[in-house]
Design a protein around this motif. Structure first.
Motif, mmCIF file in Angstrom:
data_model
loop_
_atom_site.group_PDB
_atom_site.id
_atom_site.type_symbol
_atom_site.label_atom_id
_atom_site.label_comp_id
_atom_site.label_asym_id
_atom_site.label_seq_id
_atom_site.Cartn_x
_atom_site.Cartn_y
_atom_site.Cartn_z
ATOM 1 N N SER A 6 -7.774 -4.659 24.710
ATOM 2 C CA SER A 6 -8.317 -6.002 24.485
ATOM 3 C C SER A 6 -7.839 -6.915 25.609
ATOM 4 O O SER A 6 -6.868 -6.603 26.306
ATOM 5 C CB SER A 6 -7.853 -6.531 23.128
ATOM 6 N N SER A 43 -16.882 -1.871 18.041
ATOM 7 C CA SER A 43 -16.583 -2.976 17.135
ATOM 8 C C SER A 43 -17.234 -2.777 15.774
ATOM 9 O O SER A 43 -16.890 -3.452 14.809
ATOM 10 C CB SER A 43 -17.070 -4.298 17.726
ATOM 11 N N LEU A 75 -16.348 -9.523 19.984
ATOM 12 C CA LEU A 75 -16.291 -8.084 19.771
ATOM 13 C C LEU A 75 -17.223 -7.413 20.764
ATOM 14 O O LEU A 75 -18.405 -7.759 20.837
ATOM 15 C CB LEU A 75 -16.743 -7.740 18.350
#
Lengths: 454, 479
Positions: free
Chosen positions: B406, B253, B248
């Motif tokens: 991501s 996060s 993360l």
């Protein structure tokens, strides 16, 4: 404090504000007034936890000057405040830039009458806090008594809203209507073997007291659904058919509503932007936005810009027939409004669905579970939908299906598929349309979906 | 502010201790044990720049009073937008109906609370001309477009709010707060060869317009960041499905923490024994690398509050210390139940809502590891950078959250961008899977809004870089 909302009085306020806005220099203006009375009671483990009762009203104003738009909102109805509010709203237009498409509808588009859609229950005002507490208590008690494994409760909530909506537009419309809505939800909790708690709920809702399920029936169903989650576990990562219960299918349908909105289309924020007239779903899928259904939760006689509401067939046997448009998005796309403007008090008009219904099929819902292996999805979690690309991945709860029967509950998994593929690969539509809310779907089956789990 | 938009005066000008004591007496007349009054005046404005044009400007003015009466754990609640004596007294009596019988208690004389201000502003942004704000939006818009010709659409918006609250309680507390909020957001869409992707960036802090002169806060940076994400995602590939190592990134996060543990530590769920953290105080609930605090006192942070909506000072609360659960987030009802002190977490969306235990700025504190080492330690996994939001089931701790940016990690390096990724797991289980915690703690300055029981409140989240040994990634590519 059950002051009855008065649509006539709201309309007077709306017309009064409209005249102030015109006097302050607005070339065009529209006013929305909402007046609502709210009752909410909650019982938990048999004891009253909350009694909330209040009347509330607010006014939203949209003004235009030289195609410059300002949108304002107030809850201050003091006579001394209304004129300055109108004046300062009109002054705000100076900050906006002229947009030739920003305008009210044309006169011939406006609604000419306000149909009675039977949205008001004459008996609703007689429901008082004591009676509501009694019904909530009955519902919760039925859940707690069904099985000793129901050990706790998040409570039972009974709610009633009685509201009046009025709208006045300088384009040539003024009207109002009233509506009631009632609901009861029961939410029991069970203890699972591994120390986890399992919660579930069931609810009933209607515009009429007489349309609600019995509290006992709600409580019993809530308890059954919660008990069924005991022993819930992950499954291995795989690709299988997925059967969506009406509640979960409703989430899918709500996401579809977002990508057939004219606003998303001209903003290039919908993967369906160039797909009108083409196949966007299985031939089993027909979706209608129907604002004129009598007694229905999402019905409205006129839309958020004062246009007569009308049914729109959005998807017909898998083919996308039309986007839903308000006046602005229609002009952006070079067409006419479909009468689909919604209007929140705090913002200007934007496309919103009324009763957005996926028509029931002929297959008995239980038939759809006849797969050798599959996932039965009861509810979805999270925000994993990208309307621009159609990428779709959501948390899911439900049951594992083996040889046509639900064999154990499933949680802590995600299911993923491209949203376009999801709609095209629907190979079963159940006959069990769930009409409790304004987005209505029967059970749906998708032929293949990716499950991420263990 | 002396005068609100579209209103003749400051709507709360006439509200003082004399008015409040009379209303509290009225609220308790039917036998309630405790009552409080919550006066709110909220003034806001918003500006939207779309297709490089100022599409709409809006303003909002909301005024009202919420009256709450407690008897045991039961709440009576009523509210009114009209601050006339008759309407306020009616609301007080209606809220009092929760106590159908019983001895009535007289309210205690009010004592004003004083404390420090975590978010002083030189001037409310609302007092500045609208043209100043439009200029900021144009700067953000131009920077996004200038980054790359593939940016086909930009929307930039700014909203500002000034909220004044006055709280009076029958046990003698009197508190007030002035809560500014300024938000800028940019949404960019990139297009290439029929592919399209969006990216977002923004900030929301309790500041005036001086925010945009601070280092790292120029509107251009949000324009470029939104465009950068949209471009990066154009070539994103399908994400893997199944359990794996996840790193993360710092800052955003924290939304995992908010969902995975924060909600479960709200005291109402524990008082009712419906949280999976019920009876866990003093026990190990996370890896010993985890220390979690909720801090309402961080200067200018979105989730900070000088006083909560029950009139208690906002404070820093230790929730988890080296993996051991130390405390819950309390509101008045729950604090009485647990015989604990108020923690300043009783918050409400508006005067229309009763307070609930809520988070403020919830953070996992920094550890010892070098963030580079954390990424290097992963053979195959996912690096999570930006999030759109999350959701949790409080009862069992199952959560899901959605990633908007991501990357795949292969042999200790970030490689391909991934599309449409969700992470799903169970709060307590995931916190036990934390195996590395970076020394790069960061508080996200994004626009986080938390929903509970239909009430939305602004919150903050923060973490350092964190490694989770095993969590389920919800992609479309099966192994």
């Amino acid at each position: 404090m059950s002051r009855l909302p008065d649509a006539r009085r709201c309309q007077e306020w709306a017309e009064e504000m409209l005249s102030y806005a015109r006097a302050a220099g607005a070339q065009a203006a529209e006013v929305l007034v909402r007046d609502a009375s709210e009752l909410e009671v909650k019982v938990r483990l048999g004891e009253p936890e909350l009694i909330k009762e209040a009347g509330s009203r607010a006014l939203g104003l949209r003004v235009l000057r030289d195609h410059r738009v300002a949108v304002t909102y107030t809850s201050d109805f003091a006579p001394a405040s209304m004129r300055p509010f109108a004046r300062e709203s009109v002054e705000l237009c100076e900050l906006a830039e002229p947009d030739p498409l920003a305008d009210l509808p044309e006169l011939h588009e406006m609604a000419r009458e306000v149909l009675d859609l039977y949205l008001w229950d004459e008996t609703a005002p007689s429901l008082d806090a004591a009676r509501a507490l009694h019904l909530a208590r009955q519902g919760e008690q039925a859940a707690l008594q069904l099985d000793h494994r129901v050990t706790n409760s998040e409570g039972a909530v009974m709610g009633r809203v009685m509201g009046a909506t009025a709208f006045a537009s300088s384009a040539g419309f003024s009207g109002g209507y009233r509506g009631t809505s009632l609901s009861l939800v029961v939410a029991p909790v069970c203890d699972d073997a591994d120390g986890k708690k399992r919660n579930g709920h069931y609810w009933t809702a209607s515009r009429f007291i007489s349309g609600l399920l019995d509290p006992e029936a709600v409580g019993l169903e809530a308890a059954r659904r919660t008990l069924a989650k005991l022993g819930s576990r992950k499954v291995a990562t795989c690709q299988v058919p997925a059967v969506f219960a009406p509640e979960a299918a409703r989430t899918l349908l709500g996401q579809l509503a977002a990508v057939v909105s004219g606003g998303a289309v001209w903003r290039k924020s919908s993967y369906l932007a160039a797909r009108e007239g083409t196949v966007v779903a299985s031939p089993l899928v027909t979706v209608v936005d129907h604002p004129l259904l009598p007694r229905a939760p999402g019905s409205r006689p006129f839309d958020g810009e004062g246009l007569a509401a009308r049914p729109n067939v959005v998807v017909s046997q898998g083919v996308l027939r039309t986007f839903l448009c308000d006046v602005y998005s229609a002009r952006k796309l070079g067409r006419r409004s479909t009468g689909s403007a919604g209007r929140g008090l705090g913002g200007g008009p934007q496309v919103s669905t009324s009763n957005f219904v996926l028509l029931a099929g002929k297959t008995e819902a239980a038939e759809l579970e006849r797969v050798s292996q599959g996932l039965y999805v009861t509810d979805l979690m999270g925000f994993g939908f990208n309307p621009v690309t159609g990428d779709w991945s959501q948390g899911a709860n439900g049951f594992w299906i083996d040889n046509g029967s639900r064999v154990h509950p499933v949680s802590e998994i995600t299911i993923s598929i491209n949203f376009d593929d999801l709609w095209k690969s629907i190979d079963g539509v159940g006959d069990d349309l769930d009409t409790r809310s304004s987005v209505q779907s029967p059970t749906l089956r998708v032929s293949r979906i990716t499950v991420a789990g263990r | 502010m002396s005068r609100a938009f579209g209103s003749a005066t400051n709507p709360l000008a006439g509200i003082d201790a004399v008015v409040a004591e009379q209303l509290l007496g009225e609220a308790l007349a039917s036998g309630g044990e405790y009552a409080d009054l919550y006066f709110e005046f909220r003034c806001g404005a918003d500006f939207v720049l779309e297709e490089a044009q100022v599409r709409s400007v809006g303003r909002v003015l909301v005024v009202g009073l919420g009256v709450r009466v407690l008897r045991g754990d039961a709440t009576g609640y009523a509210y009114t937008e009209e601050l006339s004596s008759a309407r306020m007294r009616e609301a007080a009596r209606t809220a009092g109906q929760i106590a159908a019988a019983g001895r009535s208690v007289a309210p205690v004389a009010l004592t004003p609370l004083s404390g420090s201000d975590a978010y002083p502003v030189p001037e409310s942004s609302l007092a500045r001309p609208g043209s100043d704000k439009l200029a900021l939006l144009r700067r953000a818009d131009a920077a996004a477009r200038a980054l790359d010709a593939r940016i086909v659409r930009v929307e930039a918006s700014l909203s500002e709010e000034w909220r004044e609250v006055l709280v009076f309680t029958s046990d003698g507390r009197q508190a007030q707060d002035k809560q500014p909020m300024l938000r800028l957001g940019v949404h960019a869409v990139a297009e290439e060869g029929g592919r399209r992707q969006g990216g977002r960036s923004g900030t929301a802090l309790r500041r005036g317009l001086e925010l945009f002169t601070l280092p790292g806060h120029a509107p251009e940076q949000h324009g470029r960041e939104a465009a950068r994400i949209a471009l990066a995602m154009l070539h994103a590939q399908e994400a893997p499905a199944g359990p794996m190592e996840v790193v993360l990134g710092p800052g955003e996060s924290g939304i995992l923490l908010h969902e995975a543990v924060g909600h479960g530590l709200e005291a109402d769920f524990n008082r009712k024994r419906t949280s999976n953290y019920t009876d866990q105080i003093g026990k190990s609930v996370a890896s010993q690398l985890c220390t979690v605090v909720d801090d309402a006192t961080i200067g200018h942070a979105r989730g900070s509050i000088n006083v909560d909506d029950e009139g208690n000072p906002g404070q820093r609360n230790l929730l988890i210390e080296n993996g051991i659960l130390r405390g819950y987030l309390q509101d008045r009802i729950s604090a009485r139940h647990f015989h604990s002190e108020a923690t300043g977490n009783g918050r409400r969306e508006s005067f229309r809502c009763q307070p609930l235990p809520r988070m403020t700025n919830t953070m996992l504190l920094g550890g010892q590891d070098d963030p580079e080492d954390i990424i290097r330690s992963v053979k195959t996994g996912v690096y999570a950078k930006h999030f759109s939001g999350g959701q949790v089931n409080i009862s069992n701790g199952d959560f899901v959250f959605s990633l908007t940016e991501s990357y795949l990690i292969e042999d200790g390096k970030l490689t391909a961008p991934l599309r449409g990724v969700n992470l799903i797991g169970n709060g307590p289980e995931v916190l036990r899977q934390v195996t590395m915690v970076g020394h790069d703690f960061k508080l996200s300055e994004g626009t986080w809004t938390c929903g509970k029981d239909g009430q939305s409140v602004p919150v903050g989240v923060g973490t350092p870089t964190v490694k989770i040994a095993r969590i389920t990634v919800g992609g479309t590519r099966t192994p």
